[in-house]
Design a protein around this motif. Structure first.
Motif, mmCIF file in Angstrom:
data_model
loop_
_atom_site.group_PDB
_atom_site.id
_atom_site.type_symbol
_atom_site.label_atom_id
_atom_site.label_comp_id
_atom_site.label_asym_id
_atom_site.label_seq_id
_atom_site.Cartn_x
_atom_site.Cartn_y
_atom_site.Cartn_z
ATOM 1 N N VAL A 212 0.810 -1.122 -0.010
ATOM 2 C CA VAL A 212 0.190 0.667 -0.347
ATOM 3 C C VAL A 212 0.714 1.230 0.012
ATOM 4 C CG1 VAL A 212 -1.692 0.975 1.208
ATOM 5 C CG2 VAL A 212 -2.458 -1.341 1.038
ATOM 6 N N GLU A 213 1.869 1.164 1.015
ATOM 7 C CA GLU A 213 3.036 2.203 1.098
ATOM 8 C C GLU A 213 4.048 2.621 -0.421
ATOM 9 O OE1 GLU A 213 5.405 2.316 4.560
ATOM 10 O OE2 GLU A 213 3.317 3.107 5.242
ATOM 11 N N LYS A 214 4.090 1.579 -1.218
ATOM 12 C CA LYS A 214 4.590 1.430 -2.473
ATOM 13 C C LYS A 214 3.717 2.225 -3.221
ATOM 14 C CE LYS A 214 7.604 -2.158 -2.131
ATOM 15 N NZ LYS A 214 8.635 -1.724 -1.977
ATOM 16 N N ALA A 215 2.293 1.659 -3.199
ATOM 17 C CA ALA A 215 1.691 2.244 -3.852
ATOM 18 C C ALA A 215 1.125 3.896 -3.900
ATOM 19 C CB ALA A 215 -0.076 1.353 -4.169
ATOM 20 N N ALA A 216 0.815 4.266 -2.585
ATOM 21 C CA ALA A 216 0.640 5.797 -2.172
ATOM 22 C C ALA A 216 2.213 6.472 -2.553
ATOM 23 C CB ALA A 216 0.781 5.761 -0.954
ATOM 24 N N LEU A 217 3.553 6.050 -2.512
ATOM 25 C CA LEU A 217 4.337 6.115 -2.757
ATOM 26 C C LEU A 217 4.307 7.217 -4.233
ATOM 27 C CD1 LEU A 217 7.057 5.482 -0.333
ATOM 28 C CD2 LEU A 217 5.913 7.878 -0.113
ATOM 29 N N ALA A 218 4.362 6.114 -5.133
ATOM 30 C CA ALA A 218 4.353 6.365 -5.965
ATOM 31 C C ALA A 218 3.213 7.097 -6.827
ATOM 32 C CB ALA A 218 4.097 4.544 -6.721
ATOM 33 N N GLY A 219 2.307 7.420 -6.469
ATOM 34 C CA GLY A 219 0.975 8.319 -6.453
ATOM 35 C C GLY A 219 -0.251 7.676 -6.945
ATOM 36 N N GLY A 220 -0.500 5.808 -7.222
ATOM 37 C CA GLY A 220 -1.455 5.496 -7.056
ATOM 38 C C GLY A 220 -2.561 5.296 -6.523
ATOM 39 N N ALA A 221 -3.739 5.904 -6.465
ATOM 40 C CA ALA A 221 -4.693 5.839 -5.600
ATOM 41 C C ALA A 221 -5.537 4.858 -5.571
ATOM 42 C CB ALA A 221 -6.051 6.992 -6.191
ATOM 43 N N HIS A 222 -5.307 3.741 -6.730
ATOM 44 C CA HIS A 222 -6.052 1.940 -6.653
ATOM 45 C C HIS A 222 -5.795 1.102 -6.728
ATOM 46 C CE1 HIS A 222 -9.508 5.089 -7.673
ATOM 47 N NE2 HIS A 222 -8.897 5.076 -8.906
ATOM 48 N N LEU A 223 -5.303 0.173 -5.996
ATOM 49 C CA LEU A 223 -5.168 -0.799 -5.969
ATOM 50 C C LEU A 223 -5.610 -2.151 -5.973
ATOM 51 C CD1 LEU A 223 -2.225 -2.536 -5.308
ATOM 52 C CD2 LEU A 223 -2.140 -1.938 -2.695
ATOM 53 N N VAL A 224 -5.221 -3.191 -6.383
ATOM 54 C CA VAL A 224 -6.199 -4.247 -6.420
ATOM 55 C C VAL A 224 -5.077 -5.245 -6.329
ATOM 56 C CG1 VAL A 224 -7.499 -5.527 -8.150
ATOM 57 C CG2 VAL A 224 -7.894 -3.315 -8.120
ATOM 58 N N THR A 225 -5.096 -6.654 -5.486
ATOM 59 C CA THR A 225 -4.466 -7.387 -5.335
ATOM 60 C C THR A 225 -5.847 -9.055 -4.914
ATOM 61 O OG1 THR A 225 -4.672 -7.645 -2.791
ATOM 62 C CG2 THR A 225 -2.978 -6.479 -3.872
ATOM 63 N N ILE A 226 -4.636 -9.877 -5.173
ATOM 64 C CA ILE A 226 -5.291 -10.917 -5.451
ATOM 65 C C ILE A 226 -6.014 -12.047 -4.573
ATOM 66 C CG2 ILE A 226 -5.103 -13.518 -6.633
ATOM 67 C CD1 ILE A 226 -3.921 -12.258 -8.952
ATOM 68 N N SER A 227 -4.812 -11.876 -3.682
ATOM 69 C CA SER A 227 -4.489 -12.387 -2.443
ATOM 70 C C SER A 227 -5.505 -11.653 -0.703
ATOM 71 C CB SER A 227 -3.698 -13.168 -1.793
ATOM 72 O OG SER A 227 -4.030 -13.994 -0.125
ATOM 73 N N THR A 228 -5.472 -11.554 0.139
ATOM 74 C CA THR A 228 -6.519 -10.753 1.065
ATOM 75 C C THR A 228 -5.941 -9.457 1.880
ATOM 76 O OG1 THR A 228 -7.686 -10.772 3.201
ATOM 77 C CG2 THR A 228 -5.511 -11.697 3.454
ATOM 78 N N ALA A 229 -6.425 -8.997 2.059
ATOM 79 C CA ALA A 229 -5.025 -7.735 2.856
ATOM 80 C C ALA A 229 -5.055 -7.598 3.768
ATOM 81 C CB ALA A 229 -5.579 -6.400 2.341
ATOM 82 N N THR A 230 -4.218 -6.594 4.830
ATOM 83 C CA THR A 230 -3.905 -7.708 6.129
ATOM 84 C C THR A 230 -4.485 -6.333 7.237
ATOM 85 O OG1 THR A 230 -1.225 -5.834 6.297
ATOM 86 C CG2 THR A 230 -1.382 -8.176 5.810
ATOM 87 N N SER A 231 -4.215 -5.948 7.700
ATOM 88 C CA SER A 231 -5.469 -5.279 9.304
ATOM 89 C C SER A 231 -4.799 -3.801 8.407
ATOM 90 C CB SER A 231 -5.360 -5.524 10.302
ATOM 91 O OG SER A 231 -4.129 -5.884 11.150
ATOM 92 N N LEU A 232 -2.926 -4.072 8.832
ATOM 93 C CA LEU A 232 -2.411 -2.588 8.609
ATOM 94 C C LEU A 232 -2.214 -1.705 7.013
ATOM 95 C CD1 LEU A 232 -0.681 -0.869 10.023
ATOM 96 C CD2 LEU A 232 1.212 -2.080 10.047
ATOM 97 N N ALA A 233 -2.712 -2.922 6.240
ATOM 98 C CA ALA A 233 -2.815 -2.700 4.688
ATOM 99 C C ALA A 233 -3.899 -1.702 4.759
ATOM 100 C CB ALA A 233 -2.578 -3.862 3.807
#
Length: 261
Positions: A212-233
């Motif tokens: 999530v942090e990598k996506a945010a720092l890159a400026g990406g406002a939308h992220l889709v993942t095939i496996s689950t997200a963690t609580s901190l994510a």
């Protein structure tokens, strides 16, 4: 200590969106300290921490036998957990030297509370340029396999893809490490002048807070993942204002934050 928590989600299908809930694994920073000196911060699920302390010490070759670990204390702090590990004195001299070299090389603090505070830093607040569409997400999911030649050959690597708003996969990279695949993609996008804000990311992996942090720092406002997200994510995505969808399947995906059309 808890291993999971229930998150409110919205179940997204081509037919529409409905309210639901989902258990997600808890992810927190765990600082590791040997004989009073900070050694590392790991992201982990805060259960079986005594086992983690011993296994980490053995796999890191800090100790050679279980008997070299004389005491483990797990302390919950506001920022996460601190593992205070006492080891035999004959094991501690190499640890002290390793810490000294690491501090002189990096110039960063390696001590308990400071580490926990540094482990979860502020993320930029994002302003999405468009609303993600359900059809685009499922189109990208359906096409991802054709952009994974290394995985088709080996069955053992992750993929990170950048997709246009309509779901067309514009660029993809593969690696045995999920973080590495994403770093490769971000680097390739930077080299080609592709703006992360102009599309969405699709990752083949579990969504941990670092992604999530990598996506945010890159400026990406939308992220889709095939496996689950963690609580901190999930927490980090909310803090960043990021649209986060996880547990993506060909016919359904869970919306943890944001809106879709």
């Amino acid at each position: 200590m808890t291993a999971s928590r229930i998150a409110p989600v919205r179940r997204v299908t081509l037919a529409g969106v409905e309210a639901a809930s989902r258990a997600i694994p808890v992810e927190v920073p765990v600082a590791i300290e040997y004989n009073g000196l900070g050694y590392a911060v790991m992201m982990a699920t805060p259960v079986d921490l005594h086992d983690f302390a011993l296994g980490f010490s053995l796999s890191e070759r800090v100790v050679t036998t279980a008997e070299d670990v004389t005491e483990v204390e797990a302390v919950e702090l506001a920022q996460g957990w601190l593992l205070r590990i006492q080891i035999a004195e004959h094991c501690f001299a190499p640890v002290r030297e390793r810490i000294r070299v690491r501090v002189s090389d990096s110039g960063c603090g390696l001590c308990g509370l400071e580490n926990l505070e540094q482990a979860v830093r502020d993320v930029p607040r994002l302003a999405p340029r468009f609303r993600l569409e359900r059809a685009a997400v499922f189109r990208a999911l359906g096409d991802l396999g054709t952009h994974q030649p290394l995985n088709q050959a080996t069955g053992g690597v992750h993929a990170a893809a950048f997709c246009a708003p309509d779901g067309e996969i514009l660029l993809a990279r593969e690696d045995v490490g999920r973080h590495n695949a994403f770093d490769k993609l971000i680097g390739a996008m930077a080299g080609q002048g592709l703006s992360a804000a102009s599309g969405f990311f699709l990752l083949s992996s579990r969504c941990s807070y670092e992604l999530v942090e990598k996506a945010a720092l890159a400026g990406g406002a939308h992220l889709v993942t095939i496996s689950t997200a963690t609580s901190l994510a999930v927490d980090r995505a909310i803090a960043a204002g990021m649209t986060l969808l996880s547990l993506a399947r060909p016919d359904t995906v869970l919306l943890f934050n944001g809106e879709v059309d």
